[in-house]
Write a protein that holds these residues in place. Structure first.
Motif, short mmCIF file in Angstrom:
data_model
loop_
_atom_site.label_atom_id
_atom_site.label_comp_id
_atom_site.label_asym_id
_atom_site.label_seq_id
_atom_site.Cartn_x
_atom_site.Cartn_y
_atom_site.Cartn_z
N PHE A 57 22.46 34.96 74.36
CA PHE A 57 22.02 34.13 73.39
C PHE A 57 21.30 32.97 73.95
CE2 PHE A 57 26.58 35.55 71.96
CZ PHE A 57 26.15 35.76 70.96
N LEU A 58 20.62 33.34 75.32
CA LEU A 58 19.64 32.37 75.95
C LEU A 58 18.57 31.79 75.13
CD1 LEU A 58 19.73 33.75 79.66
CD2 LEU A 58 20.64 31.53 78.68
N LEU A 59 18.19 32.61 74.00
CA LEU A 59 17.04 32.46 73.48
C LEU A 59 17.11 31.67 72.42
CD1 LEU A 59 14.77 35.72 73.73
CD2 LEU A 59 14.35 33.77 75.04
N SER A 60 18.32 31.30 71.89
CA SER A 60 18.74 30.75 70.83
C SER A 60 17.91 29.41 70.27
CB SER A 60 20.25 30.08 70.83
OG SER A 60 21.23 31.19 71.05
N PRO A 61 17.66 28.47 71.22
CA PRO A 61 16.79 27.34 71.16
C PRO A 61 15.29 27.60 70.63
CG PRO A 61 17.82 27.15 73.17
CD PRO A 61 18.01 28.48 72.74
N PHE A 62 14.68 28.87 70.91
CA PHE A 62 13.21 29.31 70.55
C PHE A 62 13.19 30.01 69.42
CE2 PHE A 62 13.99 28.55 75.22
CZ PHE A 62 13.08 27.35 75.49
N ILE A 63 14.19 30.96 68.68
CA ILE A 63 13.96 31.60 67.67
C ILE A 63 13.50 30.75 66.43
CG2 ILE A 63 16.40 31.41 67.01
CD1 ILE A 63 16.19 34.25 65.93
N GLY A 64 14.00 29.49 66.63
CA GLY A 64 13.68 28.58 65.24
C GLY A 64 12.00 28.38 65.10
N LEU A 65 11.34 28.66 66.34
CA LEU A 65 9.83 28.32 66.50
C LEU A 65 9.14 29.59 65.75
CD1 LEU A 65 7.51 26.61 67.44
CD2 LEU A 65 7.62 27.91 69.65
N PHE A 66 9.76 30.77 66.09
CA PHE A 66 8.98 31.97 65.47
C PHE A 66 9.36 31.76 63.69
CE2 PHE A 66 9.71 33.52 69.82
CZ PHE A 66 8.67 34.04 70.02
N ILE A 67 10.52 31.44 63.37
CA ILE A 67 10.80 31.54 62.07
C ILE A 67 10.03 30.50 61.26
CG2 ILE A 67 12.67 30.60 60.47
CD1 ILE A 67 14.63 31.84 62.44
N THR A 68 9.67 29.10 61.86
CA THR A 68 9.19 28.06 61.59
C THR A 68 7.86 28.52 61.28
OG1 THR A 68 10.57 26.34 62.44
CG2 THR A 68 8.47 25.49 61.81
N VAL A 69 7.04 28.82 62.39
CA VAL A 69 5.50 29.04 62.29
C VAL A 69 5.18 30.05 61.22
CG1 VAL A 69 3.67 30.06 63.66
CG2 VAL A 69 5.21 28.28 64.69
N THR A 70 6.00 31.14 61.30
CA THR A 70 5.63 32.27 60.16
C THR A 70 5.68 31.84 58.77
OG1 THR A 70 6.83 34.01 61.95
CG2 THR A 70 6.45 34.66 59.71
N ILE A 71 7.20 31.14 58.46
CA ILE A 71 7.25 30.89 57.23
C ILE A 71 6.15 29.57 56.68
CG2 ILE A 71 8.84 29.31 55.91
CD1 ILE A 71 11.24 30.46 57.19
N ASN A 101 10.76 31.67 47.09
CA ASN A 101 10.20 31.53 48.30
C ASN A 101 11.47 31.12 49.23
OD1 ASN A 101 7.56 31.83 47.52
ND2 ASN A 101 7.25 29.65 47.38
N LEU A 102 12.48 30.39 48.80
CA LEU A 102 13.84 30.31 49.75
C LEU A 102 14.21 31.41 50.06
CD1 LEU A 102 15.41 28.18 50.98
CD2 LEU A 102 16.82 28.12 48.87
N ILE A 103 14.58 32.20 49.25
CA ILE A 103 15.09 33.68 49.31
C ILE A 103 14.35 34.53 50.33
CG2 ILE A 103 15.72 35.79 48.26
CD1 ILE A 103 16.41 34.35 45.78
N THR A 104 12.92 34.51 50.09
CA THR A 104 12.03 35.14 51.20
C THR A 104 12.29 34.46 52.37
OG1 THR A 104 10.48 35.41 49.08
CG2 THR A 104 9.67 35.95 51.55
N CYS A 105 12.17 33.19 52.59
CA CYS A 105 12.49 32.64 53.84
C CYS A 105 13.79 32.92 54.58
CB CYS A 105 12.09 30.93 53.76
SG CYS A 105 10.53 30.37 53.07
N VAL A 106 14.77 33.02 53.77
CA VAL A 106 16.07 33.35 54.57
C VAL A 106 16.19 34.93 54.85
CG1 VAL A 106 18.59 34.11 53.51
CG2 VAL A 106 17.49 31.82 52.76
N PHE A 107 15.24 35.78 54.12
CA PHE A 107 15.07 37.11 54.61
C PHE A 107 14.45 37.16 56.00
CE2 PHE A 107 12.27 40.76 54.93
CZ PHE A 107 13.39 41.87 54.98
N VAL A 108 13.44 36.34 55.86
CA VAL A 108 12.47 36.24 57.22
C VAL A 108 13.35 35.78 58.40
CG1 VAL A 108 10.34 35.12 58.39
CG2 VAL A 108 10.23 35.92 56.10
N SER A 109 14.32 34.86 58.05
CA SER A 109 14.82 34.09 59.21
C SER A 109 15.93 35.16 59.77
CB SER A 109 15.78 32.75 58.61
OG SER A 109 14.82 31.93 58.31
#
Length: 276
Positions: A57-71, A101-109
Motif C-alpha cells: 500500500f506504499l503508493l496509496s498517497p499518489f493514486i489520487g493524483l492519477f485519478i484527479t488528473v484523468t477525471i 459523469n459521477l458514475i463514470t468517475c467512480v468507474f475510473v477511480s
C-alpha cells in the motif's frame, strides 16, 4: 441516463490519457514492488523481514493524483467541445448529466485502484504477509473507497469549473494541498507524549527524562485532528501507506459519507450553474 453513460464509456475507450495513465500506474506498481522484493532480500541477510503488506500500500498517497488528473481532463473536454450544452439542449436533465459523469468517475477511480493493486501482487510469492487475509482485504476496501471519494471530489471540480486548464490546475492544487495538510497533521500527531535525551554532566553522559513533550497534542484538539485525518482521502492514504490505520470502520463509513455529501453538493451547484 443510459444514453449518457454509453456515450461516456465510448469516450473512455478512446481516451489516450486514461490508457497512458493506467499503463504508467501499472509500471510504477511493478517497479515499486520489484524494488521492495530486492530490499527484502537485503534485510534477510541481517535477520530482518520486510513484509508484503507493508509494501503493498506504499503508493496509496499518489493514486489520487492519477485519478484527479484523468477525471478533470475527461470532464473538461465536455466543456471545451460544448458537449455539456448540447446535452442540456437535447433534453437531458442536469441531475442526469452530473450523475452519469459521477458514475463514470467512480468507474475510473475503481479502475486505477484495481490496476495498482493487481500489478502489486507480483510481490506476494516472494514476501510474507504480517497481517491476516481479513485485515488486508479491509485495507483493500478502504483504498477502493478513498479512491472513489477522491474521484467524487475531482468530479465536483471538473463539473463546476468550465475552463479545462482552470479545473485541472484547481484539482491538482487541491490534491497536493490536502496531501500536505494531512501529512503535516499526521506528523504532529506522531509526536510522543514523553521523551528522553542524552546529556553531558560532571558524572559523564546520562539519560535525562522522561519529560513531557511540549509538541505533543492531546485532549479535544487531538480528537478533532484525528477525525480530520481519517475523513480526508489523502489522510487515509498516508496512514495506510505507513500501515498506521487505527479506525478502519470509521474510515469506511466516512469515505462513503464524504462521497455522498460531495456528490450532493455537486449536483445542487451544477443545477444552479450558468452554462454559456
Amino acid at each position: 441516463m443510459s444514453r449518457l453513460l454509453s456515450a461516456n464509456f465510448a469516450r473512455l475507450k478512446k481516451n489516450k490519457l486514461l490508457w497512458v495513465a493506467l499503463v504508467f500506474m501499472a509500471a510504477i506498481s511493478v517497479f515499486t514492488m520489484i524494488m521492495n522484493i530486492s530490499q527484502s532480500k537485503e534485510w534477510e541477510t541481517y535477520g530482518e523481514k520486510l513484509y508484503f503488506d507493508s509494501c503493498y500500500f506504499l503508493l496509496s498517497p499518489f493514486i489520487g493524483l492519477f485519478i484527479t488528473v484523468t477525471i478533470v481532463f475527461f470532464l473538461g473536454v465536455d466543456y471545451s467541445d460544448g458537449t455539456i450544452r448540447n446535452k442540456i439542449t437535447a433534453g437531458h436533465k442536469r441531475v442526469e448529466i452530473y450523475s452519469a459523469n459521477l458514475i463514470t468517475c467512480v468507474f475510473v477511480s475503481t479502475l486505477f485502484d484495481v490496476v495498482w493493486l493487481a500489478f502489486g501482487l507480483i510481490g506476494l510469492p516472494f514476501m510474507e504477509c504480517e497481517q491476516g487475509i481479513g485485515e488486508i482485504l479491509i485495507y483493500v476496501l478502504i483504498t477502493l473507497l478513498f479512491s472513489i471519494s477522491t474521484g467524487a471530489i475531482a468530479a465536483l471540480v471538473g463539473m463546476l469549473i468550465s475552463n479545462k486548464a482552470g479545473s485541472t490546475t484547481t484539482a491538482i492544487l487541491l490534491f497536493f494541498g490536502l496531501l500536505i495538510v494531512s501529512s503535516y497533521i499526521i506528523l504532529q500527531l506522531d509526536e510522543p507524549e514523553m521523551y528522553s535525551y542524552m546529556a553531558m554532566t560532571n558524572e559523564g553522559t546520562q539519560i535525562v527524562g522522561p519529560i513531557k513533550n511540549p509538541q505533543y497534542i492531546g485532549g479535544a484538539l487531538r480528537v478533532v485532528l484525528e477525525c480530520i485525518v481519517n475523513t480526508l482521502p489523502s489522510g487515509q492514504a498516508v496512514m495506510l501507506s505507513n500501515m498506521a490505520l487505527q479506525h478502519t470502520v470509521f474510515d469506511i463509513v466516512v469515505s462513503v459519507f464524504l462521497t455522498v455529501i460531495v456528490s450532493a453538493i455537486g449536483i445542487i451547484a451544477f443545477n444552479k450553474k450558468d452554462i454559456k
